[in-house]
Design an enzyme around this catalytic site. Structure first.
Site, PDB file in Angstrom:
ATOM      1  N   ARG A  73       0.846  -1.195   0.000  1.00 27.06           N
ATOM      2  CA  ARG A  73       0.000   0.000   0.000  1.00 27.06           C
ATOM      3  C   ARG A  73       0.880   1.244   0.000  1.00 27.06           C
ATOM      4  NH1 ARG A  73      -3.438  -0.221   5.009  1.00 27.06           N
ATOM      5  NH2 ARG A  73      -4.545  -1.837   3.833  1.00 27.06           N
ATOM      6  N   ARG A 142      -1.666   6.994   9.894  1.00 24.52           N
ATOM      7  CA  ARG A 142      -1.776   6.464   8.543  1.00 24.52           C
ATOM      8  C   ARG A 142      -1.853   7.605   7.523  1.00 24.52           C
ATOM      9  NH1 ARG A 142      -3.984   1.152   8.565  1.00 24.52           N
ATOM     10  NH2 ARG A 142      -3.105   0.026  10.343  1.00 24.52           N
ATOM     11  N   LYS A 206      -3.416   1.783  15.184  1.00 23.80           N
ATOM     12  CA  LYS A 206      -3.416   2.718  14.059  1.00 23.80           C
ATOM     13  C   LYS A 206      -4.133   4.010  14.437  1.00 23.80           C
ATOM     14  CE  LYS A 206      -7.469   0.406  12.118  1.00 23.80           C
ATOM     15  NZ  LYS A 206      -7.972  -0.420  10.999  1.00 23.80           N
ATOM     16  N   LYS A 208      -5.905   7.431  12.455  1.00 21.74           N
ATOM     17  CA  LYS A 208      -6.332   7.979  11.166  1.00 21.74           C
ATOM     18  C   LYS A 208      -6.713   9.444  11.310  1.00 21.74           C
ATOM     19  CE  LYS A 208      -7.930   3.529   9.394  1.00 21.74           C
ATOM     20  NZ  LYS A 208      -9.059   2.755   8.835  1.00 21.74           N
ATOM     21  N   CYS A 427     -15.276  -3.521   0.675  1.00 25.01           N
ATOM     22  CA  CYS A 427     -13.882  -3.836   1.012  1.00 25.01           C
ATOM     23  C   CYS A 427     -13.404  -4.999   0.158  1.00 25.01           C
ATOM     24  CB  CYS A 427     -13.761  -4.166   2.491  1.00 25.01           C
ATOM     25  SG  CYS A 427     -14.580  -5.704   2.976  1.00 25.01           S
ATOM     26  N   CYS A 433      -8.033 -11.215   2.002  1.00 28.34           N
ATOM     27  CA  CYS A 433      -8.029 -10.700   3.365  1.00 28.34           C
ATOM     28  C   CYS A 433      -8.176 -11.827   4.371  1.00 28.34           C
ATOM     29  CB  CYS A 433      -9.153  -9.676   3.551  1.00 28.34           C
ATOM     30  SG  CYS A 433      -9.236  -9.022   5.239  1.00 28.34           S
ATOM     31  N   CYS A 472     -16.254  -8.346   7.090  1.00 28.74           N
ATOM     32  CA  CYS A 472     -16.106  -8.617   8.516  1.00 28.74           C
ATOM     33  C   CYS A 472     -16.480  -7.353   9.271  1.00 28.74           C
ATOM     34  CB  CYS A 472     -14.671  -9.062   8.832  1.00 28.74           C
ATOM     35  SG  CYS A 472     -13.475  -7.697   8.863  1.00 28.74           S
ATOM     36  N   CYS A 476     -13.355  -1.555   7.269  1.00 26.11           N
ATOM     37  CA  CYS A 476     -12.536  -0.827   6.301  1.00 26.11           C
ATOM     38  C   CYS A 476     -13.388  -0.037   5.306  1.00 26.11           C
ATOM     39  CB  CYS A 476     -11.623  -1.784   5.554  1.00 26.11           C
ATOM     40  SG  CYS A 476     -10.360  -2.553   6.601  1.00 26.11           S
TER      41      CYS A 476
END
Length: 564
Positions: A73, A142, A206, A208, A427, A433, A472, A476
């Site tokens: 990424r 991120r 993380k 954001k 996603c 994944c 899930c 995301c």
């Protein structure tokens, strides 16, 4: 009794600033994988190990290791890419990855299917294109996102500049990235193994950051750990409302985990923005839960320690108080398709890319089409948080040329697509994944025609409805902000969630739990019928469900007094 730190905290503290044994693992010819510890560290470098789950069982029967490959990424502040970079990224997709480019919900690209001995050359190619992958994943700040068309006005351009500065200044400083991937060549100057913000253990999870420019909430600012709302008065950027504690992740069956919208805590002028942002990150670094990763995001820190306590600590460290939040208004959180003119007379074309996947499939030659655009375009490209792409900064006399390429490659679907198709996000999910419980990206093309048929039966084909699919509950695709959302439970089964608004200011609610497609369509059909006959003015689907009592009022977590 002291609660032990999570295993990842041990890995980070012993990693020598994210080095671990990644370099040795890359050279190991026996396996196409790397160790589990190194895979966790690799995320900080913008990559992690995956395997093709479609092939997993067959390979197990053949006593072969899984079909390992790596996802990579990029870190692209605000999603801006030059044509030259685009062509490099396209070449990487075809030569080193699975032949596709995927636009993520954080305004950047992912490449899937990169085998281990191609990983280092791919990193080098990205570096040579003046881009990077550092901190695109991992327990760090991120990729910073922002409203993706900042050149509409000078105030927009200034807000974008601040978002870019935040992304650059909040990046890790470790030399590990350059040593492992670039043979020690520093990206800028000679970096040192000092992390004045992150320390040896970086962040608990993380983090954001997103910057929105009202009336557009096209980045879902309240889904961010730190959301910044640009306040523009008389055409001038006066500063930013500060919102903290957003996050979409949850775990099925664990009520201690949940999605949360960010809380607005005040306003800051631009000259204080960096200090405010860095200090919020630092408080979360010190206060965040390092024992239980499921509770390590800023949203849990706020709810466990108290929003007022966090704000007081923030202001004490800053040495000044935030000003009261300023009034603002959002009208929607989708993208605006087609051509839009900026104040400088240049134009911007937003193209719809289903699930963000740029590939050449059938009549859709989307990967080739963007490649041809990059060869002739003299502006830039901008990714959106809704997985779409903007051909930006086009001179008026170049519009016809751009339109011709777009039409020739099937990229002009935005002109005729249904309202729900234009605002659908999915996603990646299966097969790559490792967290996916159900299909998402591969299911969207099957689900959309069935939903469109229900909507068309009630004259709702063009009704803009936010649809979010997630394989899930980790979120995301920001499913908890969908007017309609499916959250994967297992193969072919989803939680049906309803009732977010079209402004990104209200979470949806569970409507049917663990149901299959026939049950989902059966539940939605009467709701669509009632919406068609009972909506008022330009009422959105989620607002209609709330007004008519299909869902109950829930806490917005956004102070009403600052919303104009």
């Amino acid at each position: 009794m002291t609660t032990p730190l999570s295993d990842l905290e041990r890995i980070k503290v012993n990693s020598r600033y994210l080095r671990g044994s990644i370099a040795e693992g890359l050279r190991d010819p026996v396996t196409n994988a790397i160790s589990d510890d190194d895979n966790k560290l690799l995320k900080f470098h913008g990559s992690y190990l995956q395997d093709d789950r479609d092939l997993r069982e067959e390979r197990r029967k053949q006593k072969l290791e899984p079909a390992y490959s790596f996802m990579l990424r990029a870190r692209l502040p605000s999603g801006v890419v030059t044509p030259a970079q685009w062509l490099v990224f396209d070449r990487i997709a075809r030569e080193h990855a699975n032949g596709t480019l995927r636009i993520t919900t954080r305004q950047t690209f992912q490449w899937h299917g990169i085998i281990k001995n191609h990983l280092k050359p791919t990193m080098a190619a990205i570096h040579e294109a003046l881009a990077t992958t550092i901190a695109a994943c991992g327990d760090v700040v991120r990729n910073v996102v922002s409203t993706p068309n900042p050149v509409e006005s000078s105030a927009h351009a200034l807000a974008y500049a601040w978002a870019t500065r935040l992304s650059e200044e909040l990046s890790p400083r470790t030399r590990a990235y350059h040593e492992i991937w670039l043979d020690g060549e520093p990206l800028v100057g000679e970096p040192k193994d000092e992390e004045p913000l992150y320390g040896r253990t970086y962040l608990p999870r993380k983090f954001k950051i997103g910057l929105a420019i009202p009336p557009l909430n096209d980045i879902d600012v309240f889904a961010q750990d730190l959301g910044l709302i640009a306040i523009i008065e008389q055409g001038e950027l006066t500063g930013f409302n500060v919102a903290i504690g957003g996050g979409m992740g949850a775990t099925h069956g664990d009520p201690s985990t949940y999605p949360r919208l960010a809380s607005v805590i005040g306003f800051t002028t631009p000259d204080r923005l960096f200090a405010v942002a860095e200090t919020i990150v630092a408080v979360q670094r010190d206060w965040g839960n390092r024992n239980e990763r499921k509770h390590a995001r800023l949203k849990y820190t706020l709810d466990h320690r108290g929003l007022d306590a966090f704000k007081a600590e923030l202001e004490q460290r800053l040495g000044f108080a935030l000003e009261p939040a300023r009034a603002y208004r959002f009208d929607h959180n989708g993208d605006r398709y087609g051509w839009i003119e900026g104040e400088d007379g240049r134009w911007h074309l937003t193209l719809q890319i289903e699930s963000g996947r740029l590939a050449d499939v059938g009549e859709h030659r989307w990967l080739s089409g963007l490649r041809e655009l990059a060869k002739v375009h003299d502006g830039d490209f901008r990714m959106t948080c809704n997985q779409n792409v903007i051909v930006a900064n086009v001179a008026a006399d170049q519009r016809a040329r751009i339109d011709a390429i777009v039409a020739a490659h099937g990229l002009d679907g935005y002109r005729t697509q249904s309202g729900i198709r234009k605002h659908a996000i999915a996603c990646v999910a299966l097969p790559t994944c490792g967290l996916a419980m159900a299909e998402s990206e591969r299911y969207l093309p099957q689900l959309l025609p069935r939903l469109e048929a229900l909507l068309e039966a009630h004259g709702l084909r063009d009704a803009p409805i936010l649809l979010r699919l997630s394989g899930c509950p980790n979120g995301c695709s920001r499913p908890y902000l969908g007017e309609i959302a499916l959250v994967g439970r297992g193969p072919g089964r989803y939680d049906l969630r309803l009732g977010a608004d079209f402004r990104g200011e209200r979470l949806n609610q569970l409507y049917r739990e663990n149901v299959d497609e026939p049950s989902i369509l059966e539940a939605l059909a009467p709701l669509f019928a009632n919406y068609a006959s009972g909506r008022v003015d330009q009422e959105g689907f989620g607002d209609f469900l709330l007004r008519t009592g299909v869902i109950s009022a829930n806490t917005r977590r956004i102070p009403a007094e600052v919303v104009a």
